[in-house]
Design a protein around this motif. Structure first.
Motif, PDB file in Angstrom:
ATOM      1  N   GLY A 372       9.150 -48.493  -8.842  1.00 17.68           N
ATOM      2  CA  GLY A 372       9.235 -47.507  -7.758  1.00 17.68           C
ATOM      3  C   GLY A 372       9.618 -46.131  -8.268  1.00 17.68           C
ATOM      4  N   ARG A 373       9.324 -45.895  -9.544  1.00 13.26           N
ATOM      5  CA  ARG A 373       9.809 -44.674 -10.215  1.00 13.26           C
ATOM      6  C   ARG A 373       9.492 -43.381  -9.457  1.00 13.26           C
ATOM      7  N   THR A 374       8.278 -43.260  -8.928  1.00 10.19           N
ATOM      8  CA  THR A 374       7.904 -41.973  -8.299  1.00 10.19           C
ATOM      9  C   THR A 374       7.896 -42.057  -6.771  1.00 10.19           C
ATOM     10  N   LEU A 375       8.481 -43.145  -6.232  1.00 11.42           N
ATOM     11  CA  LEU A 375       8.449 -43.298  -4.773  1.00 11.42           C
ATOM     12  C   LEU A 375       9.738 -42.758  -4.144  1.00 11.42           C
ATOM     13  N   VAL A 376       9.574 -42.132  -2.992  1.00  7.69           N
ATOM     14  CA  VAL A 376      10.701 -41.490  -2.303  1.00  7.69           C
ATOM     15  C   VAL A 376      10.584 -41.793  -0.812  1.00  7.69           C
ATOM     16  N   ARG A 377      11.727 -42.143  -0.191  1.00  4.79           N
ATOM     17  CA  ARG A 377      11.725 -42.523   1.223  1.00  4.79           C
ATOM     18  C   ARG A 377      12.313 -41.412   2.100  1.00  4.79           C
ATOM     19  N   PHE A 378      11.618 -41.106   3.191  1.00  2.12           N
ATOM     20  CA  PHE A 378      12.131 -40.152   4.179  1.00  2.12           C
ATOM     21  C   PHE A 378      12.327 -40.887   5.509  1.00  2.12           C
ATOM     22  N   ALA A 379      13.430 -40.598   6.203  1.00  2.00           N
ATOM     23  CA  ALA A 379      13.681 -41.205   7.517  1.00  2.00           C
ATOM     24  C   ALA A 379      13.173 -40.258   8.601  1.00  2.00           C
ATOM     25  N   PHE A 380      12.500 -40.824   9.627  1.00  3.37           N
ATOM     26  CA  PHE A 380      12.009 -39.958  10.712  1.00  3.37           C
ATOM     27  C   PHE A 380      12.711 -40.220  12.042  1.00  3.37           C
ATOM     28  N   CYS A 381      13.879 -40.895  11.997  1.00  4.65           N
ATOM     29  CA  CYS A 381      14.629 -41.173  13.239  1.00  4.65           C
ATOM     30  C   CYS A 381      15.511 -39.953  13.579  1.00  4.65           C
ATOM     31  N   LYS A 382      14.895 -38.776  13.573  1.00  7.74           N
ATOM     32  CA  LYS A 382      15.633 -37.524  13.807  1.00  7.74           C
ATOM     33  C   LYS A 382      14.933 -36.733  14.899  1.00  7.74           C
ATOM     34  N   ARG A 383      15.624 -35.710  15.413  1.00  5.42           N
ATOM     35  CA  ARG A 383      15.027 -34.905  16.481  1.00  5.42           C
ATOM     36  C   ARG A 383      13.740 -34.223  15.983  1.00  5.42           C
ATOM     37  N   THR A 384      12.812 -34.038  16.920  1.00  4.96           N
ATOM     38  CA  THR A 384      11.519 -33.467  16.548  1.00  4.96           C
ATOM     39  C   THR A 384      11.686 -32.110  15.864  1.00  4.96           C
ATOM     40  N   GLU A 385      12.599 -31.283  16.391  1.00  9.45           N
ATOM     41  CA  GLU A 385      12.741 -29.951  15.784  1.00  9.45           C
ATOM     42  C   GLU A 385      13.305 -30.041  14.366  1.00  9.45           C
ATOM     43  N   VAL A 386      14.101 -31.051  14.129  1.00  4.59           N
ATOM     44  CA  VAL A 386      14.662 -31.247  12.779  1.00  4.59           C
ATOM     45  C   VAL A 386      13.543 -31.671  11.823  1.00  4.59           C
ATOM     46  N   LEU A 387      12.685 -32.583  12.297  1.00  7.94           N
ATOM     47  CA  LEU A 387      11.567 -33.023  11.454  1.00  7.94           C
ATOM     48  C   LEU A 387      10.631 -31.849  11.170  1.00  7.94           C
ATOM     49  N   ARG A 388      10.383 -31.022  12.198  1.00  5.77           N
ATOM     50  CA  ARG A 388       9.494 -29.857  12.010  1.00  5.77           C
ATOM     51  C   ARG A 388      10.068 -28.915  10.964  1.00  5.77           C
ATOM     52  N   GLU A 389      11.381 -28.683  11.061  1.00  2.00           N
ATOM     53  CA  GLU A 389      12.025 -27.779  10.103  1.00  2.00           C
ATOM     54  C   GLU A 389      11.951 -28.365   8.692  1.00  2.00           C
ATOM     55  N   ALA A 390      12.153 -29.675   8.585  1.00  2.00           N
ATOM     56  CA  ALA A 390      12.082 -30.317   7.262  1.00  2.00           C
ATOM     57  C   ALA A 390      10.679 -30.153   6.675  1.00  2.00           C
ATOM     58  N   VAL A 391       9.675 -30.357   7.518  1.00  2.00           N
ATOM     59  CA  VAL A 391       8.288 -30.235   7.049  1.00  2.00           C
ATOM     60  C   VAL A 391       8.020 -28.795   6.594  1.00  2.00           C
ATOM     61  N   THR A 392       8.531 -27.836   7.362  1.00  2.00           N
ATOM     62  CA  THR A 392       8.344 -26.432   6.971  1.00  2.00           C
ATOM     63  C   THR A 392       8.983 -26.176   5.605  1.00  2.00           C
ATOM     64  N   ARG A 393      10.194 -26.691   5.438  1.00  2.00           N
ATOM     65  CA  ARG A 393      10.874 -26.464   4.154  1.00  2.00           C
ATOM     66  C   ARG A 393      10.109 -27.115   3.003  1.00  2.00           C
ATOM     67  N   LEU A 394       9.540 -28.309   3.276  1.00  2.00           N
ATOM     68  CA  LEU A 394       8.873 -29.036   2.196  1.00  2.00           C
ATOM     69  C   LEU A 394       7.478 -28.496   1.913  1.00  2.00           C
ATOM     70  N   SER A 395       6.940 -27.706   2.854  1.00  2.00           N
ATOM     71  CA  SER A 395       5.559 -27.259   2.678  1.00  2.00           C
ATOM     72  C   SER A 395       5.422 -26.332   1.467  1.00  2.00           C
ATOM     73  N   SER A 396       6.540 -25.752   1.012  1.00  2.00           N
ATOM     74  CA  SER A 396       6.442 -24.860  -0.151  1.00  2.00           C
ATOM     75  C   SER A 396       6.401 -25.637  -1.471  1.00  2.00           C
ATOM     76  N   LEU A 397       6.554 -26.964  -1.414  1.00  2.00           N
ATOM     77  CA  LEU A 397       6.538 -27.760  -2.646  1.00  2.00           C
ATOM     78  C   LEU A 397       5.193 -27.687  -3.352  1.00  2.00           C
ATOM     79  N   ARG A 398       4.150 -27.649  -2.571  1.00  2.00           N
ATOM     80  CA  ARG A 398       2.797 -27.675  -3.109  1.00  2.00           C
ATOM     81  C   ARG A 398       2.543 -26.460  -4.010  1.00  2.00           C
ATOM     82  N   ALA A 399       3.167 -25.350  -3.649  1.00  2.00           N
ATOM     83  CA  ALA A 399       2.917 -24.079  -4.351  1.00  2.00           C
ATOM     84  C   ALA A 399       3.323 -24.140  -5.819  1.00  2.00           C
TER      85      ALA A 399
END
Ligand code: PMP
Ligand code: GLN
Length: 399
Positions: A372-399
């Protein structure tokens, strides 16, 4: 005080305080990552707990029980009758299964204690326990505390389905039990009726006990939840475990339960009574009410989490992760290799500072961390706005 002239010299190598059964277990990954979330102020998609409490009427039921003096003193060892009856009614209503609330139900301090008590009760030192890895972290520790030997069978990406031939080959004369978890944390795999039937047939053929952890029974998005205990030949050999934490979003209450045949309940209760004896008195009454919530609650809860799964899975895909969309649970497993990352643990340790998000490296759930060396788990049992903010923050990873 007289000088101790005859005391033996100190041992050359001091014996470690922690015994061998627990050596190497350290601090749970959930505690470690939640502490990191607090110290960095990052969004915590690591530990699987909801960031909003469950239904108001259930919380009020707990308050009422406290005020009315129900459960403020030791409840009965097997659990309060109201909860045991609510559990049996739940099993009948959702799965058509009948249990005797007096002899076939045991209330525990969460599913965690249920797993621990089952291992301590059912294993002799040296007994082998087969479990599909990655597995929930307390399994390895509990098998070890009971003196058992774990035999992992790896679920492989991309599907994380069990290899039933490998399961057959792994069974030896020393195998005592199978420890199953469906819906499965962390992969989100939901075992199909066909897979469970094949597992049940093996258990009957080789005379094995099965402990099934079904805490995410109401969080199946694709497919259906089939309790293993409902399959032919399984009633007398299955210890079925569930918990209010996940289904009702009160993870801190730690109310769990076991349904099983009377002899299995009696065995597990023997161990359980010396672990906590009893717990969560007033909360037991509240959970009894929760289990009787109308179908709309269970459907609404599942649909809410399904939408959150999709929001996070889509966002992570967009951000460049390899995403394994879960069929159930609170969690989505991802692969960080497409982001150019080689190690999920290093990635998770850096992520809070880099992007303000906490996740959990799946490597900790494997005996063979390379699997499982490169596998990472994210929990989605959070408020929608929190998940949206997390996705926004992570969207810069691709760059
Ligand atoms: N089993 C699994 C698969 C889990 O994910 C968890 C975490 N909730 C538990 C058991 C522990 O449940 P509880 O909090 O009821 O002890
Ligand atoms: N079950 C939760 C998870 O997988 C954690 C529970 C715990 O911290 N023990 O995230």
């Amino acid at each position: 005080m007289a000088p101790m002239t005859s005391s033996p010299p100190p041992p050359a190598a001091a014996r470690p305080l922690l015994n061998r059964r627990l050596a190497g277990f350290g601090t749970t990954i959930f505690a470690e990552m939640s502490a990191l979330a607090v110290s960095t102020g990052a969004i915590n998609l690591g530990q699987g707990f909801p960031d909003t409490d469950g239904p108001e009427e259930v919380r009020e039921a707990a308050v009422r029980a406290l005020r009315d003096g129900r459960g403020n003193q030791y409840p009965p060892g097997p659990g309060v009758p109201e909860l045991r009856t609510a559990v049996t009614d739940h099993q009948r209503r959702h799965y058509g299964l009948s249990f005797d609330p007096d002899t076939e139900v045991l209330v525990t301090a969460g599913a965690t204690e249920a797993v621990a008590a089952a291992m301590l009760a059912l294993l002799e030192p040296g007994d082998e326990v087969i479990a599909f890895e990655p597995y929930y972290d307390s399994y390895a520790a509990c098998v070890s505390m009971a003196g058992g030997v774990r035999v992992p069978l790896t679920l492989h990406a991309p599907d994380f389905r069990p290899d039933l031939d490998a399961l057959r080959d792994a069974i030896t004369p020393r195998t005592r039990l199978l420890l199953l978890n469906s819906p499965h944390n962390p992969t989100g795999t939901v075992l199909t009726r066909a897979e469970l039937t094949a597992i049940a047939e093996l258990a009957v053929e080789r005379d094995l006990l099965v402990v099934t952890d079904e805490v995410y029974e109401h969080l199946v998005f694709d497919g259906e939840h089939v309790p293993l205990i409902s399959l032919p030949g399984m009633r007398e050999r299955t210890v079925s475990i569930s918990s209010a934490g996940k289904t009702f979003s009160f993870t801190g209450w730690k109310v769990g339960w076991i349904t099983a045949s009377a002899p299995l309940i009696a065995a597990v209760r023997t161990a359980k009574q010396y672990l906590t004896y009893v717990s969560a008195g007033p909360f037991q009454y509240a959970v009894a009410e929760a289990l009787r919530l109308p179908d709309a609650y269970f459907t609404g809860f599942r649909e809410d989490l399904r939408a959150k799964r999709d929001l996070l899975a889509d966002g992570l895909t967009e951000a460049g992760f390899g995403v394994y969309r879960p069929q159930g649970t609170y969690f989505v497993t991802t692969d960080v290799a497409p982001l150019g990352e080689k190690d999920g643990t290093a990635f998770c340790l850096a992520l809070p500072e880099r992007h303000g998000v906490v996740a959990v490296p799946n490597a900790v759930f494997y005996d063979d961390p390379d699997a499982g060396r490169t596998l990472v788990r994210f929990a989605f049992c959070k408020r929608t706005e929190v998940l949206r903010e997390a996705v926004t923050r992570l969207s810069s990873l691709r760059a």
